[in-house]
Design an enzyme around this catalytic site. Structure first.
Site, short mmCIF file in Angstrom:
data_model
loop_
_atom_site.label_atom_id
_atom_site.label_comp_id
_atom_site.label_asym_id
_atom_site.label_seq_id
_atom_site.Cartn_x
_atom_site.Cartn_y
_atom_site.Cartn_z
N LYS A 198 -75.54 -72.44 24.57
CA LYS A 198 -76.50 -73.52 24.79
C LYS A 198 -76.59 -74.38 23.53
CE LYS A 198 -81.29 -74.28 26.07
NZ LYS A 198 -82.58 -73.67 26.34
N GLY A 259 -81.93 -69.39 27.64
CA GLY A 259 -80.67 -68.65 27.59
C GLY A 259 -80.65 -67.44 28.49
N ARG A 260 -81.70 -66.61 28.43
CA ARG A 260 -81.68 -65.37 29.21
C ARG A 260 -81.99 -65.59 30.69
NH1 ARG A 260 -85.22 -65.59 25.14
NH2 ARG A 260 -87.45 -65.68 25.59
N GLU A 345 -86.60 -59.68 24.65
CA GLU A 345 -86.58 -60.97 23.95
C GLU A 345 -87.69 -61.87 24.50
OE1 GLU A 345 -83.24 -64.11 23.90
OE2 GLU A 345 -82.82 -62.96 22.09
N LYS A 485 -80.94 -63.81 10.96
CA LYS A 485 -79.77 -64.71 10.94
C LYS A 485 -79.74 -65.48 9.63
CE LYS A 485 -79.92 -65.99 15.88
NZ LYS A 485 -80.12 -67.11 16.80
#
Ligand code: F6P
Length: 519
Positions: A198, A259-260, A345, A485
């Site tokens: 994405k 996203g999920r 998440e 990250k």
């Protein structure tokens, strides 16, 4: 408002104190328990009769949902309001699978381009740079851009694929072994890479895509080969263009698709490639049937809400800290992985929508594995360990293979396990006694046809939404994953150099230790 400030929360605390004092097994003696506590929709059966529920508890949970604004919240989601408050986005995954006439025009347009691409590859009209037909698809993506598509591709493997269907491979992990294993199996002249991201900036996908592109170009004389061998699914077309993927090979994702929750979009392209376009359409139809049920069914019959409330009852009132996903079905082998992302998440959060700190528990740890394999691994702890847990048993009523004994044994084991978890067994030898008293849910799919898989996944999506609504948290962001990250960025450079370290002492120690192995 905090969930525990609602009147029903206090009522449920009182009901829980009473309920805990009653062994679960005594509930199982009620003659009409299965009829009272099992529900169905979109072909699925949701059996809550092995849960620690009775009529007053269920009524109080439903009243809590009303106090928490369930009906207004559900409308806000389905009407496309900005339910993802921190990113100011709607979460309209239901629009991706809306009935054809009600689908947004851009969804229909991208959908048609995906069909054209799949048909072109399957028919041989799409050729690689050297004129060869495409036989292999390599899907590169991670998290929501990977877990759903791979789960569904595996789940539908027994569905006859359309003629000329292609072999789909998945690469998610940053570990180069994941990519190397797939590249060793494919022929560059016959491979189409599908880069799914994405953001088109996720490290793992970026690094894997760059290595795949180098691998391809090293083996092809033509520097323009990228356009015949790479397509992208993204909401960042500029980054895909910079990578070398032309507009005609780019498929749009919208910011209102989390996203999920994205497997229903172009992210599901590998499903079309492996199971066929018709199977993908049927998958959407199954999810749509569950959406319609979620939108319209009365609260006391609404499967996602009932499943969500049962979870909240266990996690917030009965002290359960982990939840196992136990598919008794090899083709749903990847369901625990997929649901870990969907549930943890989405609802692994500790602030309410207004930023105030949550002072109750939200999502517990989700884990799991297939039955019957798990029975020979972790079920010992479930039966005789000291931890409280709940579990979802996922069964398929009918299977397509001819070995009926296998299927009957599989179902028998699933029912035997949940029976043992509920009732246990007394024994004179304490080493052999099984305490039981563990609540479980059983979900039964009629079959593993695409409609059933679609309905199952939509059921879990809406359950997650309902739990987030009751906890008054944002189920659609994931800020917690960013820090790690960011911290990896300087460490990447430090591992390969001699620059001064600024981290905490244990991290510096590990960097120094690992530097010795970096050439
Ligand atoms: O790091 C978490 C995450 O953002 C997930 O939410 C998402 O599904 C995954 O990374 C992949 O993101 P993208 O599709 O942007 O590559």
């Amino acid at each position: 408002m905090k969930p525990q400030d609602h009147g029903q929360w206090k009522t449920l605390m009182r009901l829980a104190a009473r309920s805990i004092a009653t062994p679960l097994a005594t509930l199982s003696d009620e003659a009409d328990r299965f009829e009272k506590f099992s529900f169905s929709a979109a072909g699925l059966l949701l059996d809550l009769s092995k849960q620690r529920l009775d009529q007053p508890i269920l009524e109080s949970l439903l009243a809590l949902a009303q106090e928490c604004g369930f009906e207004a919240g559900r409308r806000a989601l389905l009407d496309g309001e900005l339910v993802n408050t921190t990113e100011k986005r709607s979460a309209l995954h239901t629009a991706l699978r809306a009935p054809a006439g009600a689908r947004p025009a851009d969804v229909t347009e991208v959908g048609q381009r995906l069909v054209d691409l799949v048909n072109a590859v399957h028919s041989g009209a799409w050729r690689g740079a050297t004129g060869r037909v495409i036989t292999d698809i390599v899907h590169i993506g991670i998290g929501g851009s990977h877990l759903g598509p791979e789960l569904v591709c595996e789940a539908l493997t027994a569905t006859p694929a359309s003629p000329g269907s292609t072999h789909v491979h998945f690469v998610a992990n940053l570990d180069a072994h994941a990519l190397a294993r797939v590249l060793a199996e494919v022929d560059p002249e016959r491979t189409l890479f599908v880069i799914v991201s994405k953001s088109f900036s996720t490290l793992e996908t970026r690094v894997n895509a760059l290595s795949a592109r180098s691998w391809l170009l090293e083996r092809m004389a033509d520097p323009d080969a990228v356009s015949a061998h790479f397509v992208a699914v993204t909401s960042n077309p500029q980054a895909a263009a910079a990578f070398g993927i032309p507009e005609s090979n780019r498929f749009e994702l919208w910011d209102w698709v989390g996203g999920r929750f994205s497997l229903w979009s172009a992210v599901g392209l590998p499903i079309m490639f492996s199971a066929g376009i018709h199977a993908f359409t049927r998958l959407l139809a199954g999810a749509q049937a569950m959406d319609a049920h979620f939108a319209d069914a009365a609260l006391e019959e609404n499967l996602p809400l009932l499943m969500a409330l049962t979870g909240i009852w266990n996690y917030n009132f009965l002290g359960v800290t982990n939840h196992a996903i136990l598919p008794y079905c090899e083709r749903l082998r990847l369901l625990p992985d997929y649901l870990q992302q969907l549930m943890m998440e989405s609802n692994g959060k500790s602030v309410h929508l207004d930023g105030s700190t949550v002072s109750i528990h939200t999502m517990p740890i989700v884990w799991g594995g297939t039955g019957t394999n798990g029975q020979h691994a972790f079920h010992q702890l479930l039966h005789q360990g000291t931890r409280a847990f709940t579990a979802d048993f996922i069964l398929c009523a009918a299977d397509e293979h001819q070995l009926s004994d296998h299927h009957r044994w599989l179902l028998a084991n699933a029912l035997g396990q949940s029976q043992a978890m509920m009732s246990g067994e007394a024994h004179a030898d304490p080493h052999r006694a099984v305490a039981g008293n563990h609540a479980t849910t059983t979900l039964v799919l009629p079959d593993l046809e695409p409609e059933s898989i679609g309905a199952l996944l939509a059921l879990y999506e809406h359950t997650v939404f309902c739990q987030g609504l009751l906890w008054n948290i944002n189920s659609f962001d994931q800020w917690g994953v960013e820090l790690g990250k960011r911290l990896a960025e300087p460490i990447f450079k430090q591992l390969g150099g001699s620059s001064a370290l600024t981290q905490d002492m244990p991290t510096r120690g590990l960097i120094n230790y690992l530097r010795r192995f970096d050439e």
